[in-house]
Motif scaffolding. Structure first.
Motif, short mmCIF file in Angstrom:
data_model
loop_
_atom_site.label_atom_id
_atom_site.label_comp_id
_atom_site.label_asym_id
_atom_site.label_seq_id
_atom_site.Cartn_x
_atom_site.Cartn_y
_atom_site.Cartn_z
N SER A 91 36.68 15.50 49.18
CA SER A 91 36.78 14.22 48.45
C SER A 91 35.80 13.20 49.01
O SER A 91 35.16 12.46 48.25
CB SER A 91 38.21 13.68 48.54
OG SER A 91 39.11 14.55 47.89
N ARG A 118 33.07 18.03 43.27
CA ARG A 118 34.32 17.60 42.63
C ARG A 118 35.18 18.79 42.24
O ARG A 118 36.40 18.78 42.41
CB ARG A 118 34.01 16.76 41.39
CG ARG A 118 33.59 15.33 41.68
CD ARG A 118 33.22 14.61 40.40
NE ARG A 118 33.00 13.19 40.60
CZ ARG A 118 32.50 12.38 39.67
NH1 ARG A 118 32.16 12.87 38.48
NH2 ARG A 118 32.33 11.09 39.93
N ASP A 123 39.07 18.21 41.52
CA ASP A 123 38.92 17.21 40.46
C ASP A 123 38.15 17.83 39.30
O ASP A 123 36.95 17.62 39.12
CB ASP A 123 38.16 15.98 41.01
CG ASP A 123 37.96 14.89 39.96
OD1 ASP A 123 38.54 15.00 38.86
OD2 ASP A 123 37.20 13.95 40.24
N GLY A 126 36.63 15.33 36.70
CA GLY A 126 35.44 14.68 37.26
C GLY A 126 34.26 15.62 37.34
O GLY A 126 33.11 15.22 37.15
N ALA A 155 40.00 22.53 34.04
CA ALA A 155 40.54 21.31 33.42
C ALA A 155 41.47 21.62 32.25
O ALA A 155 41.94 20.70 31.59
CB ALA A 155 39.39 20.44 32.94
#
Length: 483
Positions: A91, A118, A123, A126, A155
């Motif tokens: 991160s 990311r 993430d 992102g 995602a």
């Protein structure tokens, strides 16, 4: 005078680096920084030498100092991001790459690097944004082309992921593309990819690869290190067993006892054992994850037709007696770790008609003595969560205690993980709390899956949380118990 001395120190450090004397080089740079504390080239030199020596943590110290001394420099932010990524501080690495992007917004490679970081940090949304930005700047950027499909799959956008993989022109089998295809219902393509990437143990090369046809000798099936795969692919074992006289499952040692209770398995051995004699008598071998492809299974045929796991009666009796199950209020197994925190269980506060029992082995700091039948409960929770006790899942045989307890609980409410999948294999009622991007076995929509038909599925809303679904989960459990 200081500048001259510092130049000499830097020259000596460069000579040390050429000789790969990294520690000496770092020491010389540090001496230079004592004389000129704001000398950025010395900081960068020290960081580079430290990284060359494998000391990424020390490099981060120098790079952080350089980043503060000369803010806005993309090269420093990139170097810091790389060092942070090397120490799994993903991160923070992504944040460093974002600062580098702010300084060089037209650098497609930098945007792609941000996307990769990311994605590694979890993430996915992102990562998609960063990869798409990179491709707008350079439609041929290789890291973005290769990473966008993976990010879209993570995602929870399998259709877009498959299209991105196609555009990338990479036809090699890969796990993330397999997951996207399976989520879309393309069992043929997804299972083919999983079969192709399965890496077998050395002994497997001594046996013919099973092609899904009947055998007159035993079939040996090996299982990878992830127990979630064992639970996900268990429904195919009885189908394979129907075509062979014996099915031998080779599993990681901690899961031998649990796997021995699966339907369709003749016997189970640990992957640490000498199986030379077994190989001599076997007819073929195959990976567990490859069985669906070799059997030509489709979405309709890859389904559970009943309980696929049987808990051990003596263990079930033990945990039932420990928790005084079967009398009074219904007992609901609860698994939250990895999905949300204890504080997020507040929606369950005030529920008096149900007992909640933790299904995870927890550290002693999270357990407290209580008046619960087992004598233990989870500390720091906004509701009372009973626990079987410190000896739960304490043996060498992983998850047999959990399976035994699940067999006597009235239902389960859990995030995706092995306890939830064990409940499905046992045919126990329960509710799965699923994130927006769920594993392929849960499909992309609907409140049921043929893999674990006893479980009801709740899916996280785009703006919601897993914990927000707890009241609905409780209502579904009540409905099942009333029915």
């Amino acid at each position: 005078m200081s500048e001259t001395v510092v130049d000499q120190l830097l020259a000596r450090a460069a000579v040390a680096e050429e000789a790969h004397k990294w520690i000496e080089a770092v020491a010389l740079y540090e001496v230079a920084l004592v004389r000129l504390p704001d000398h950025v080239p010395a900081m960068l030199g020290a960081a580079a030498a430290a990284r060359a020596n494998g000391d990424h943590a020390r490099a981060i110290v120098f790079l952080t100092r350089a980043d503060r001394t000369a803010p806005g420099r993309a090269d420093i932010a990139v170097a810091l991001g790389e060092a942070l990524a090397a120490t799994s501080r993903l991160s923070e690495a992504a944040a460093a790459f974002e600062r580098a992007r702010a300084a060089k917004p037209l650098d497609a490679g930098l945007a792609a690097r941000l996307g990769a970081t990311r994605l590694a940090a979890g993430d996915a949304a992102g990562a998609v944004s960063a990869f798409e930005a990179a491709l707008r700047l350079d439609p041929a950027e290789p890291r973005a082309l290769g990473g966008l499909g993976s990010a879209l799959a993570a995602a929870g956008r399998p259709l877009a992921a498959v299209e991105a993989f196609r555009r990338a022109g990479d036809s090699r089998p890969r796990a993330d593309r397999a997951a996207a295809l399976l989520a879309l219902g393309d069992m043929s393509g997804g299972f083919a990819d999983l079969d192709a990437i399965a890496t077998g143990p050395a002994w497997a090369t001594r046996l013919p690869a099973w092609d899904g046809v009947p055998l007159d000798r035993p079939l040996v099936v090996w299982v990878g290190s992830d127990p979630l795969d064992l639970a996900a692919f268990a429904p195919v074992l009885p189908l394979a067993r129907s075509l062979v006289p014996d099915l031998v499952l080779v599993v990681p040692k901690p899961y031998v006892r649990l796997a021995s209770a699966l339907a369709g398995v003749s016997h189970v051995i640990a992957d640490t054992e000498d199986i030379g004699g077994l190989i001599d008598g076997a007819g073929a071998a195959a990976p567990l994850v490859g069985l669906p492809h070799r059997l030509g299974l489709t979405a309709g045929s890859f389904a559970s037709i009943g309980p696929l796991l049987v808990s051990e009666p003596m263990l079930a009796d033990r945990w039932s007696a420990r928790l005084d199950l079967g009398r009074g209020r219904p007992a609901i197994g609860l698994v939250w770790g990895g999905g949300f925190g204890l504080a997020d269980l507040t929606p369950l506060a005030g529920i008096g008609d149900l007992r909640f029992v933790a299904l995870e082995r927890l550290p002693s700091a999270m357990l407290a003595r209580s008046s619960a039948p087992s004598g233990w409960e989870v500390t720091g929770a906004p509701i009372r969560i009973e626990h079987p006790g410190p000896d739960f899942e304490a043996g060498v045989d992983a998850r047999v205690d959990c399976a035994a307890l699940l067999g006597r609980l009235d239902a389960v409410i859990a995030i995706d993980g092995l306890p939830l999948r064990l409940a499905g294999l046992l045919g126990r009622p329960g509710v799965a709390l699923l994130p927006g991007a769920a594993n392929w076995i849960w499909r992309i929509e609907g409140d049921r899956t043929p893999v674990y038909p006893s479980l009801s599925l709740l899916r996280q809303a785009s703006e919601g949380s897993l914990a927000a679904m707890l009241p609905e989960a409780v209502q579904r459990v009540r409905d099942v118990m009333r029915g």
